[in-house]
Design a protein around this motif. Structure first.
Motif, PDB file in Angstrom:
ATOM      1  N   GLU A 209       0.833  -1.350  -0.136  1.00 45.77           N
ATOM      2  CA  GLU A 209       0.313  -0.098   0.021  1.00 45.77           C
ATOM      3  C   GLU A 209       1.102   1.477  -0.240  1.00 45.77           C
ATOM      4  OE1 GLU A 209      -2.900  -0.182   3.091  1.00 45.77           O
ATOM      5  OE2 GLU A 209      -4.070  -2.213   2.845  1.00 45.77           O
ATOM      6  N   ILE A 210       2.369   1.011  -0.762  1.00 49.10           N
ATOM      7  CA  ILE A 210       2.550   2.105  -0.815  1.00 49.10           C
ATOM      8  C   ILE A 210       2.586   3.660  -1.112  1.00 49.10           C
ATOM      9  CG2 ILE A 210       3.820   1.508  -2.933  1.00 49.10           C
ATOM     10  CD1 ILE A 210       6.040   3.009  -0.449  1.00 49.10           C
ATOM     11  N   TYR A 211       0.949   3.716  -2.067  1.00 47.64           N
ATOM     12  CA  TYR A 211       0.854   5.001  -2.910  1.00 47.64           C
ATOM     13  C   TYR A 211      -0.788   5.059  -1.954  1.00 47.64           C
ATOM     14  CZ  TYR A 211       4.783   3.856  -6.416  1.00 47.64           C
ATOM     15  OH  TYR A 211       5.459   3.332  -6.665  1.00 47.64           O
ATOM     16  N   ASP A 212      -0.815   4.602  -0.793  1.00 56.84           N
ATOM     17  CA  ASP A 212      -2.458   4.961   0.009  1.00 56.84           C
ATOM     18  C   ASP A 212      -2.509   6.197   0.291  1.00 56.84           C
ATOM     19  OD1 ASP A 212      -0.783   4.981   1.760  1.00 56.84           O
ATOM     20  OD2 ASP A 212      -1.992   4.281   3.367  1.00 56.84           O
ATOM     21  N   ARG A 213      -1.453   7.071   0.426  1.00 58.41           N
ATOM     22  CA  ARG A 213      -1.055   8.370   0.055  1.00 58.41           C
ATOM     23  C   ARG A 213      -1.121   8.981  -0.721  1.00 58.41           C
ATOM     24  NH1 ARG A 213       1.275   6.200   4.224  1.00 58.41           N
ATOM     25  NH2 ARG A 213       3.303   6.403   3.455  1.00 58.41           N
ATOM     26  N   LEU A 214      -1.665   8.843  -1.734  1.00 58.80           N
ATOM     27  CA  LEU A 214      -1.604   9.385  -3.635  1.00 58.80           C
ATOM     28  C   LEU A 214      -3.170   9.304  -3.857  1.00 58.80           C
ATOM     29  CD1 LEU A 214       2.563   9.517  -4.429  1.00 58.80           C
ATOM     30  CD2 LEU A 214       1.355  11.264  -3.144  1.00 58.80           C
ATOM     31  N   VAL A 215      -3.979   9.823  -3.174  1.00 56.03           N
ATOM     32  CA  VAL A 215      -4.998   8.866  -4.426  1.00 56.03           C
ATOM     33  C   VAL A 215      -5.875  10.896  -4.424  1.00 56.03           C
ATOM     34  CG1 VAL A 215      -7.603   7.937  -3.960  1.00 56.03           C
ATOM     35  CG2 VAL A 215      -5.550   6.792  -2.886  1.00 56.03           C
ATOM     36  N   MET A 216      -6.906   9.905  -6.028  1.00 55.77           N
ATOM     37  CA  MET A 216      -6.931  11.346  -5.766  1.00 55.77           C
ATOM     38  C   MET A 216      -8.525  11.448  -6.590  1.00 55.77           C
ATOM     39  SD  MET A 216      -3.883  12.536  -9.070  1.00 55.77           S
ATOM     40  CE  MET A 216      -3.814  10.688  -9.581  1.00 55.77           C
ATOM     41  N   ASP A 217      -9.047  12.257  -7.290  1.00 54.92           N
ATOM     42  CA  ASP A 217     -10.244  12.513  -7.632  1.00 54.92           C
ATOM     43  C   ASP A 217     -11.670  12.261  -6.431  1.00 54.92           C
ATOM     44  OD1 ASP A 217      -9.797  13.120  -9.831  1.00 54.92           O
ATOM     45  OD2 ASP A 217      -9.502  11.016 -10.315  1.00 54.92           O
ATOM     46  N   GLY A 218     -11.265  12.512  -5.350  1.00 54.28           N
ATOM     47  CA  GLY A 218     -12.391  12.007  -3.977  1.00 54.28           C
ATOM     48  C   GLY A 218     -11.808  10.946  -4.060  1.00 54.28           C
ATOM     49  N   LEU A 219     -11.214  10.103  -4.304  1.00 56.24           N
ATOM     50  CA  LEU A 219     -11.792   8.865  -3.527  1.00 56.24           C
ATOM     51  C   LEU A 219     -10.564   7.999  -2.266  1.00 56.24           C
ATOM     52  CD1 LEU A 219     -10.886   7.179  -7.557  1.00 56.24           C
ATOM     53  CD2 LEU A 219     -13.612   7.910  -5.980  1.00 56.24           C
TER      54      LEU A 219
END
Length: 406
Positions: A209-219
């Motif tokens: 889950e290395i990218y769990d804090r880089l989520v876009m578009d209100g998701l």
């Protein structure tokens, strides 16, 4: 005649295409004075992303604390900050003692897999996938078995295909969410179905889950372990991407689920991490500050932030190129476009990437570098400034206008 020294048999299928042959060719071209745009590796610091002030402040004046060896699992304050973050994401019962800090997820993935697998064992791995997972499995003597992610369903895993791949030799399942190389954020319902497969077949689940804090578009990212407190699980994460600290090599894994089921496995992890003595102590000093600083990653992925605007610039131009289609990423900074192989006569994705490098001076990684079987995809890293990406995509479009593989 000198005796040739051959590599071990275990190296036969190991590959690192992100920094492989094409990357070495790009370095040669740079030495020749050719300006190559390297869209091959997710390394924010190479594209002007700087150290967050929260990190700079946390480490200033504390350097002496990073001089001696620390606890083999990691510094107590750092592990407690990680455990608190995990509990905040709904992973039940996590304590500092469940956290093992390593030199990046690359190292802790090895600590996670090595104590579990014997030669001949099988592990379910997504295709496409970040090849750290398939390579590390191969190095244990086990076999990665690829379940397909479905482009037509937003790159969500195909659970029916996953089920078909389970055998009596299957020991574990790897989930990469958000995904590298597609940038997909998996639907919660799909995750629940995958976890049911793990439950039925008593599989250990590894969730990257290395990218769990880089989520876009209100998701919103949902941690896999929060959905199944009854299952033994290993969650992996770190600071390389969210806080642009790749060189700090700061990663970790968290054990969760029924403690009694993990007792023997945990002992193996303890032996390996003890043998390594400790992870980089200096970089661990910043973990509590990073875990308290969610504004840094949020600022990059909201409208106006660099990652968000770079994605918009890249996809806007790419959508107008005849012969290319793609699923717009919801997370991370990767895109995994599809090439019209009939239009371009493509039979080798590696040759396509090599031709793009030589003629357009753009370095990308072919889909086969992520264990994708067909020659019809490649990965773009969307980390350069928006105007640079826009220009690169326009050059790619010009390259493809007359391209036909020979």
């Amino acid at each position: 005649m000198d005796q040739l020294i051959y590599p071990a048999k275990r190296m036969e299928y190991v590959h690192s295409d992100i920094r492989g042959e094409l990357y070495r060719r790009a370095l040669q071209m740079k030495q020749q004075g050719i300006d190559v745009l390297r869209l091959n590796t997710g390394n924010p610091g190479s594209f002007g992303f700087t150290m967050p002030e929260s990190i700079r402040s946390a480490i200033a004046g504390q350097e002496e604390y990073g001089v001696p060896y620390c606890d083999f699992q990691g510094m107590p304050d750092a592990r407690e900050a990680i455990a608190a973050y995990a509990r905040g994401k709904g992973i039940e019962g996590v304590e500092a003692g469940d956290v093992f800090i390593g030199n990046g997820v690359s190292e802790v993935a090895n600590f996670a897999l090595m104590p579990l697998l014997n030669p001949g064992d099988e592990v379910l791995v997504p295709t496409p996938n970040y090849s750290l997972w398939s390579n590390t499995i191969l190095l244990t003597g086990a076999k990665p078995v690829y379940y397909r992610c479905d482009e037509a369903s937003g790159w969500n895993p195909d659970v029916a295909d996953l089920r078909k791949k389970v055998t009596a030799k299957t020991r574990a399942m790897v989930i990469i969410n958000p995904n590298n190389p597609t940038g997909a954020l998996y639907d919660t319902d799909v995750l629940l179905q995958m976890l049911q497969v793990a439950r039925e077949h008593k599989l250990l689940v590894f969730s990257d889950e290395i990218y769990d804090r880089l989520v876009m578009d209100g998701l919103t990212h949902v941690s896999t372990a929060s959905l199944a407190p009854d299952l033994p699980m290993v969650t992996l994460n770190g600071l390389s991407k969210s806080h642009c600290l790749c060189g700090f090599r700061s990663g970790w894994m968290i054990l969760s689920g029924p403690r009694e089921e993990l007792t023997q496995y945990r002992r193996g992890i303890v032996e390996l991490t003890s043998m390594r003595l400790c992870a980089n102590a200096l970089s661990q000093l910043v973990i509590p500050a990073a875990m308290a600083d969610m504004e840094t990653p949020a600022s990059m992925v909201r409208p106006g932030g660099r990652i968000y605007e770079q994605r918009e610039a890249c996809t806007k131009v790419l959508s107008g190129i005849d012969g290319i289609s793609f699923v717009k990423n919801s997370a991370a900074f990767y895109l995994f476009p599809r090439l019209d192989t009939k239009k371009f006569g493509i039979t080798s994705d590696k040759k396509f990437a090599a031709d793009l490098l030589e003629q357009a001076h753009i370095l990308v990684v072919p889909g086969s570098g992520f264990d994708w079987a067909e020659p019809d995809h490649f990965r773009i890293v969307m980390l350069p400034q928006a105007d640079i990406l826009k220009d690169a995509m326009e050059r790619m479009g010009n390259f493809l206008q007359d391209y036909h593989q020979k």
